[in-house]
Design a protein around this motif. Structure first.
Motif, mmCIF file in Angstrom:
data_model
loop_
_atom_site.group_PDB
_atom_site.id
_atom_site.type_symbol
_atom_site.label_atom_id
_atom_site.label_comp_id
_atom_site.label_asym_id
_atom_site.label_seq_id
_atom_site.Cartn_x
_atom_site.Cartn_y
_atom_site.Cartn_z
ATOM 1 N N ASP A 191 22.050 -54.685 -94.127
ATOM 2 C CA ASP A 191 21.470 -53.778 -95.272
ATOM 3 C C ASP A 191 19.840 -53.628 -95.044
ATOM 4 O OD1 ASP A 191 21.340 -52.003 -97.524
ATOM 5 O OD2 ASP A 191 20.028 -53.708 -98.410
ATOM 6 N N ASN A 192 19.280 -54.983 -94.568
ATOM 7 C CA ASN A 192 18.027 -55.058 -94.384
ATOM 8 C C ASN A 192 17.504 -54.505 -93.052
ATOM 9 O OD1 ASN A 192 17.109 -56.280 -96.715
ATOM 10 N ND2 ASN A 192 17.458 -58.247 -96.027
ATOM 11 N N ARG A 193 18.537 -54.628 -91.871
ATOM 12 C CA ARG A 193 17.996 -53.930 -90.640
ATOM 13 C C ARG A 193 18.216 -52.316 -90.850
ATOM 14 N NH1 ARG A 193 21.158 -58.379 -88.704
ATOM 15 N NH2 ARG A 193 23.128 -57.116 -88.831
ATOM 16 N N GLU A 194 19.270 -52.185 -91.506
ATOM 17 C CA GLU A 194 19.306 -50.329 -91.739
ATOM 18 C C GLU A 194 18.193 -49.920 -92.492
ATOM 19 O OE1 GLU A 194 22.141 -47.279 -93.807
ATOM 20 O OE2 GLU A 194 22.802 -49.253 -94.074
ATOM 21 N N GLN A 195 17.782 -50.524 -93.436
ATOM 22 C CA GLN A 195 16.328 -50.180 -94.246
ATOM 23 C C GLN A 195 15.164 -50.187 -93.278
ATOM 24 O OE1 GLN A 195 16.119 -49.193 -97.206
ATOM 25 N NE2 GLN A 195 17.673 -49.908 -98.421
ATOM 26 N N LEU A 196 15.065 -51.280 -92.358
ATOM 27 C CA LEU A 196 13.634 -51.424 -91.739
ATOM 28 C C LEU A 196 14.150 -50.275 -90.537
ATOM 29 C CD1 LEU A 196 11.369 -53.208 -91.611
ATOM 30 C CD2 LEU A 196 12.640 -54.745 -89.954
ATOM 31 N N ASN A 197 15.107 -50.209 -89.983
ATOM 32 C CA ASN A 197 15.122 -49.049 -88.826
ATOM 33 C C ASN A 197 14.733 -47.739 -89.415
ATOM 34 O OD1 ASN A 197 15.905 -50.877 -86.765
ATOM 35 N ND2 ASN A 197 18.278 -50.680 -87.429
ATOM 36 N N TRP A 198 15.034 -47.455 -90.723
ATOM 37 C CA TRP A 198 14.742 -46.074 -91.420
ATOM 38 C C TRP A 198 13.283 -46.080 -91.269
ATOM 39 C CZ3 TRP A 198 11.662 -45.406 -95.523
ATOM 40 C CH2 TRP A 198 11.424 -44.210 -95.942
ATOM 41 N N ALA A 199 12.636 -46.904 -91.777
ATOM 42 C CA ALA A 199 11.175 -47.307 -91.903
ATOM 43 C C ALA A 199 10.531 -46.988 -90.346
ATOM 44 C CB ALA A 199 10.667 -48.213 -92.387
ATOM 45 N N LYS A 200 11.103 -47.617 -89.471
ATOM 46 C CA LYS A 200 10.632 -47.662 -88.242
ATOM 47 C C LYS A 200 10.545 -46.280 -87.598
ATOM 48 C CE LYS A 200 11.306 -49.791 -83.448
ATOM 49 N NZ LYS A 200 9.875 -50.231 -83.366
ATOM 50 N N THR A 201 11.915 -45.609 -87.726
ATOM 51 C CA THR A 201 12.058 -44.560 -87.185
ATOM 52 C C THR A 201 11.398 -43.382 -87.903
ATOM 53 O OG1 THR A 201 14.548 -44.733 -86.762
ATOM 54 C CG2 THR A 201 14.016 -42.619 -86.925
ATOM 55 N N THR A 202 10.978 -43.348 -89.101
ATOM 56 C CA THR A 202 10.158 -42.619 -89.868
ATOM 57 C C THR A 202 8.815 -42.433 -89.400
ATOM 58 O OG1 THR A 202 11.398 -42.810 -91.784
ATOM 59 C CG2 THR A 202 9.296 -41.823 -91.971
ATOM 60 N N LEU A 203 8.142 -43.646 -89.250
ATOM 61 C CA LEU A 203 6.696 -43.760 -88.404
ATOM 62 C C LEU A 203 6.787 -43.260 -87.016
ATOM 63 C CD1 LEU A 203 5.560 -47.303 -90.164
ATOM 64 C CD2 LEU A 203 5.018 -44.973 -90.828
ATOM 65 N N GLU A 204 7.594 -43.542 -86.408
ATOM 66 C CA GLU A 204 7.534 -43.594 -84.759
ATOM 67 C C GLU A 204 7.881 -41.854 -84.748
ATOM 68 O OE1 GLU A 204 10.366 -45.796 -82.722
ATOM 69 O OE2 GLU A 204 8.755 -47.387 -82.679
ATOM 70 N N THR A 205 8.679 -41.298 -85.524
ATOM 71 C CA THR A 205 8.537 -39.660 -85.349
ATOM 72 C C THR A 205 7.311 -39.105 -85.718
ATOM 73 O OG1 THR A 205 10.969 -39.787 -86.348
ATOM 74 C CG2 THR A 205 9.963 -37.707 -86.608
ATOM 75 N N ALA A 206 6.442 -39.912 -86.603
ATOM 76 C CA ALA A 206 5.163 -39.227 -86.870
ATOM 77 C C ALA A 206 4.144 -39.620 -85.920
ATOM 78 C CB ALA A 206 4.850 -39.683 -88.269
ATOM 79 N N GLY A 207 4.497 -40.250 -84.771
ATOM 80 C CA GLY A 207 3.742 -40.732 -83.772
ATOM 81 C C GLY A 207 2.686 -41.893 -84.004
#
Length: 284
Positions: free
Chosen positions: A206-222
């Motif tokens: 669950d923690n990895r999933e939450q963190l991956n969501w945050a990482k993807t959201t920021l990296e999508t924004a550059g």
């Protein structure tokens, strides 16, 4: 409605850093800068409290003299505040801000900032006010009160200004920190910076999933977003990570999951502000 970067200016050693951080934020956000100094009425003596001690009637002339001194003290405080605001305005102009405005108000600091909340995009203040003796003293009550009362991001400064290059978001998967990730992704304040995501807890699915969501959201924004899960005490882990990775600015949500914290500053947030060796942006 125009929203400003609002900077609280006082006579403390943090005023210069407050002005510089606010100028930096104003330029990156392309938002007007307002410098405000509040003459806190709570610091003014109440002569009515002295009448019983002195003996009203028998010492009436002393009360009159005290009233005159109080008026003179109030005039001097107002003039001192005006000069501080003018110096801050000149400093902001040198920092590149176009036409910063200044405001001086009488009243309680927290009440005044709440009044200006609809016009505030970001609030900047020093970790300690002018009454503090030490940069690492106990966290001033005003900072806690402001974070509780003002529903805007609050940037708490300390030390000398350094334009942030590496920021860190303390992420726990709560609604506040998920909103914080979205704010970071959308805000020009952090464009071109690296944002380290740190989740303090167990390395679970669950923690990895939450963190991956945050990482993807920021990296999508550059935004470059290194992400880590670290076990341990929250304040100790975040403080150590900040030092080890040369973090210039830490970002935290004011509240975690607990509903009771609607009325209290989260204990972790309070501890981090008190112990932080870097400026801290508190999200609401």
């Amino acid at each position: 409605m125009t929203t400003n970067v609002m900077a609280c200016i006082d006579g403390s050693g943090f005023a210069g850093a407050v002005c510089d951080f606010a100028s930096w934020a104003s330029l990156r956000l392309d938002a007007p800068l307002t410098l405000i100094h509040v003459l806190d009425k709570a610091k003014q003596p109440d002569l009515a409290d002295l009448s019983g001690t002195i003996g009203l009637g028998t010492q009436e002339h002393l009360l009159e003299e005290l009233a005159g001194l109080d008026e003179q003290r109030a005039r001097l405080a107002k003039e001192q505040g005006r000069l501080m605001l003018e110096a801050a305005r000149e400093r902001a102009v040198k920092d590149g801000v176009n036409e910063p405005t200044t405001l001086q108000r009488h009243g309680e600091l927290v009440d005044t900032l709440v009044e200006f909340e609809p016009h505030t995009r970001l609030l900047v203040l020093g970790r300690h006010g002018e009454d503090s003796d030490s940069a690492f003293a106990h966290l001033g009550s005003h900072v806690e009160q402001v974070i509780r009362a003002v529903h805007r991001p609050v940037l708490v400064t300390l030390g000398e200004f350094k334009a942030p290059q590496h920021i860190m978001l303390a992420f726990d998967g709560s609604a506040t920190t998920r909103k914080g990730v979205e704010m970071l992704a959308q805000s020009p304040l952090f464009k071109g910076l690296s944002c380290h995501l740190v989740l303090v807890g167990a390395d679970t699915d669950d923690n990895r999933e939450q963190l991956n969501w945050a990482k993807t959201t920021l990296e999508t924004a550059g935004i470059h977003a290194p992400a880590r899960i670290v076990a341990g005490d929250v304040d100790k882990v975040l403080g150590q990570y900040q030092q080890d990775n040369h973090i210039d600015l830490m970002v935290m949500g004011a509240y975690g999951h607990s509903r009771i914290r609607q009325w209290l500053v989260g204990s972790t947030t309070t501890a981090m502000i008190a112990a932080a060796k870097a400026p801290l942006l508190v999200l609401r």
